[in-house]
Write a protein that holds these residues in place. Structure first.
Motif, PDB file in Angstrom:
ATOM      1  N   ALA A 189      34.898  22.866  30.987  1.00  0.00           N
ATOM      2  CA  ALA A 189      33.797  22.090  31.570  1.00  0.00           C
ATOM      3  C   ALA A 189      34.399  21.055  32.525  1.00  0.00           C
ATOM      4  N   ARG A 190      33.662  20.756  33.614  1.00  0.00           N
ATOM      5  CA  ARG A 190      34.200  19.869  34.656  1.00  0.00           C
ATOM      6  C   ARG A 190      33.479  18.532  34.713  1.00  0.00           C
ATOM      7  N   GLU A 191      32.698  18.235  33.687  1.00  0.00           N
ATOM      8  CA  GLU A 191      31.902  16.993  33.677  1.00  0.00           C
ATOM      9  C   GLU A 191      32.804  15.757  33.780  1.00  0.00           C
ATOM     10  N   PRO A 192      32.286  14.685  34.390  1.00  0.00           N
ATOM     11  CA  PRO A 192      33.078  13.448  34.514  1.00  0.00           C
ATOM     12  C   PRO A 192      33.578  12.919  33.165  1.00  0.00           C
ATOM     13  N   HIS A 193      32.836  13.189  32.085  1.00  0.00           N
ATOM     14  CA  HIS A 193      33.310  12.670  30.787  1.00  0.00           C
ATOM     15  C   HIS A 193      34.530  13.439  30.283  1.00  0.00           C
ATOM     16  N   VAL A 194      34.699  14.697  30.727  1.00  0.00           N
ATOM     17  CA  VAL A 194      35.927  15.429  30.373  1.00  0.00           C
ATOM     18  C   VAL A 194      37.116  14.720  31.036  1.00  0.00           C
ATOM     19  N   VAL A 195      36.920  14.343  32.292  1.00  0.00           N
ATOM     20  CA  VAL A 195      37.984  13.638  33.034  1.00  0.00           C
ATOM     21  C   VAL A 195      38.282  12.298  32.354  1.00  0.00           C
ATOM     22  N   ASP A 196      37.235  11.629  31.901  1.00  0.00           N
ATOM     23  CA  ASP A 196      37.430  10.310  31.280  1.00  0.00           C
ATOM     24  C   ASP A 196      38.259  10.417  30.002  1.00  0.00           C
ATOM     25  N   VAL A 197      37.987  11.449  29.215  1.00  0.00           N
ATOM     26  CA  VAL A 197      38.757  11.637  27.974  1.00  0.00           C
ATOM     27  C   VAL A 197      40.224  11.921  28.323  1.00  0.00           C
TER      28      VAL A 197
END
Ligand code: UD1
Length: 427
Positions: A189-197
């Motif tokens: 998944a490419r959601e911004p919350h994946v990046v945040d984690v």
């Protein structure tokens, strides 16, 4: 049960700041378990789901104290795995991240099946697939507990997801950061919350690259250290206020955001006839309340978020001309439309498609918040509807919005809340 009462007809005007993102804060709070250390998390949203996640850490032996209104210091040195409290775990979807965190920390996990909004089937087979690839033996037992063990240490693996699941991607990252070797997640998944984690873990000494793309690579490290980390802004909270002003008319500046995360939401509002001006960390939304019908299809990021489709339903109801929502992520996310119908929305639902005739005049009525974003949709409808709308079972709205009612009142809405009201439906 809580109740929100809104009298429609007032335009919204003013400036607001958006909180940290609920769906980033939840995994990051649980990810602190893997650090076995002290983490200071800034820009924590004070929404019920996140407060519950902090409570779970406390009940498991961690120490969490608020340093200021939006900063929490979490010490997970004393956390004992497999001791999570069933009653709280059951209430939030985010508790699924305990699985990855406990496996990474102690090589074993045990928890009751996680809760969350009911949008039909919400399986966790992809989470299991990732944990199995990393070397865990994991199963759901008949007593509704999930149990898993690892012989030795988790090891790196290639993981391919058939569906780009947010939760499974994040759980795989949580489990793999301290695994032995390299993990590659494909169709992540490419959601911004994946990046945040991923950014949170990297600040703690992990080596995660590619988050935000379909391929995430994790070089396992033997251990992590604590850190200070600020959660990204909540694009869904921002989008909800943007949709509200689109409906009521007015001019609202939504600050403390990352406009890039809101691109598709802004574009759909522009397509409906709303004016949007974008700055570095804000958008200003101007609407005269006259909207055009459009079609929306929910998709994984960077597509239109499923967590925003309910808030657009009142707009499609008010708009001139036909509009459509196609829900591609969840198989049953239209239950809230039955409640919107009570205010005068005309909509035909056929499986995953909802067709709005548009041009509805909304009139206040008692209606029930059946899930978090569906509840937000009712608030938006109530802000426009003639007369009084009573939103019953409003508890679930507080799961994802902090200070919603006072904020809307500040912006000009005629809205009050009764946090101890008894609802009429009887559970
Ligand atoms: C998260 C968000 C939720 C949001 C959703 C989609 C949290 C706490 N919740 O939920 O607000 O609506 O992302 O953006 O962050 N699936 C499987 N097997 C699995 C996992 C998922 O089949 O093991 C399916 C689901 O049924 C669904 C799709 O994949 O059809 C996407 O779900 P997923 O991205 O996993 O959603 P959540 O992480 O549960």
């Amino acid at each position: 049960m809580n109740k929100i009462i809104v009298k429609g007809g007032n335009a919204l005007n003013g400036t607001i700041d958006i909180s940290g993102m609920k769906n980033a804060a939840l995994p990051i709070v649980f990810a602190t378990i893997v650090t076995k250390s002290v983490c200071v998390i800034e820009n924590i949203p004070l929404v019920d789901d996140v407060l519950k996640s902090i409570e779970i850490i406390r009940e498991m032996g961690g120490v969490a104290e608020f340093i200021d209104e939006t900063t929490v210091k979490i010490d997970t040195t004393g956390v004992e795995c497999c001791t999570s409290p069933d009653d709280i775990v059951r209430k939030i979807r985010g508790s699924m991240y305990l699985l990855g965190a406990e496996l990474a920390r102690e090589g074993r996990t045990e928890m009751i099946y996680p809760g969350g909004c009911n949008f039909g089937k919400r399986p966790i087979d992809l989470h299991f697939k990732a944990f199995t690839a990393l070397g865990a033996d994991i199963r759901e037992d008949e007593d509704e507990y999930i149990r898993g063990e690892v012989k030795g240490r988790l090891h790196g693996a290639n993981i391919y997801f058939d569906i780009a699941s947010v939760g499974a991607t994040i759980n795989a990252i949580i489990a793999a950061v301290t695994a032995d070797g390299v993990t590659v997640i494909e169709n992540a998944a490419r959601e911004p919350h994946v990046v945040d984690v991923a950014n949170f873990f990297n600040t703690c000494g992990a080596n995660v690259t590619g988050a935000g793309t379909g391929t995430v690579k994790i070089h396992g490290v033997p251990e992590l250290h604590g850190c200070t980390y600020a959660i990204i802004p909540d694009m869904i909270e921002a989008g909800t206020y943007m949709a509200a002003v689109a409906a009521t008319g007015g001019c609202l500046t939504v600050g403390n955001i990352i406009p890039k995360h809101l691109e598709i939401i802004s574009q759909k509002l522009i397509d409906m006839g709303v004016e949007i001006e974008e700055g570095d960390d804000y958008v200003t939304v101007r609407s005269n309340g006259k909207l055009r019908g459009i079609n929306i299809k929910t998709l994984p990021y960077p597509g239109f978020p499923t967590d925003m489709q309910p808030q657009f339903a009142p707009l499609l109801s008010l708009a001139e001309g036909r509009g459509e929502i196609y829900e591609s992520i969840f198989d049953n996310r239209f239950k809230y439309l039955e409640e919107l119908k009570k205010l005068g929305t005309t909509v035909d639902i056929d499986g995953r498609t909802a067709v709005f005739s548009g041009g509805n005049k909304l009139v206040g009525a008692p209606a029930r918040a059946v899930d978090l974003r569906g509840g937000a949709a009712l608030v938006i409808a109530g802000l426009v509807a003639e007369g009084e709308t009573e939103i019953l079972d409003a508890d679930c709205i507080y799961r994802g919005y902090f200070n919603l009612v006072p904020t809307l009142r500040e912006l000009g809405a005629d809205i009050t809340e009764d946090r101890f009201a008894t609802h009429i439906y009887g559970d």
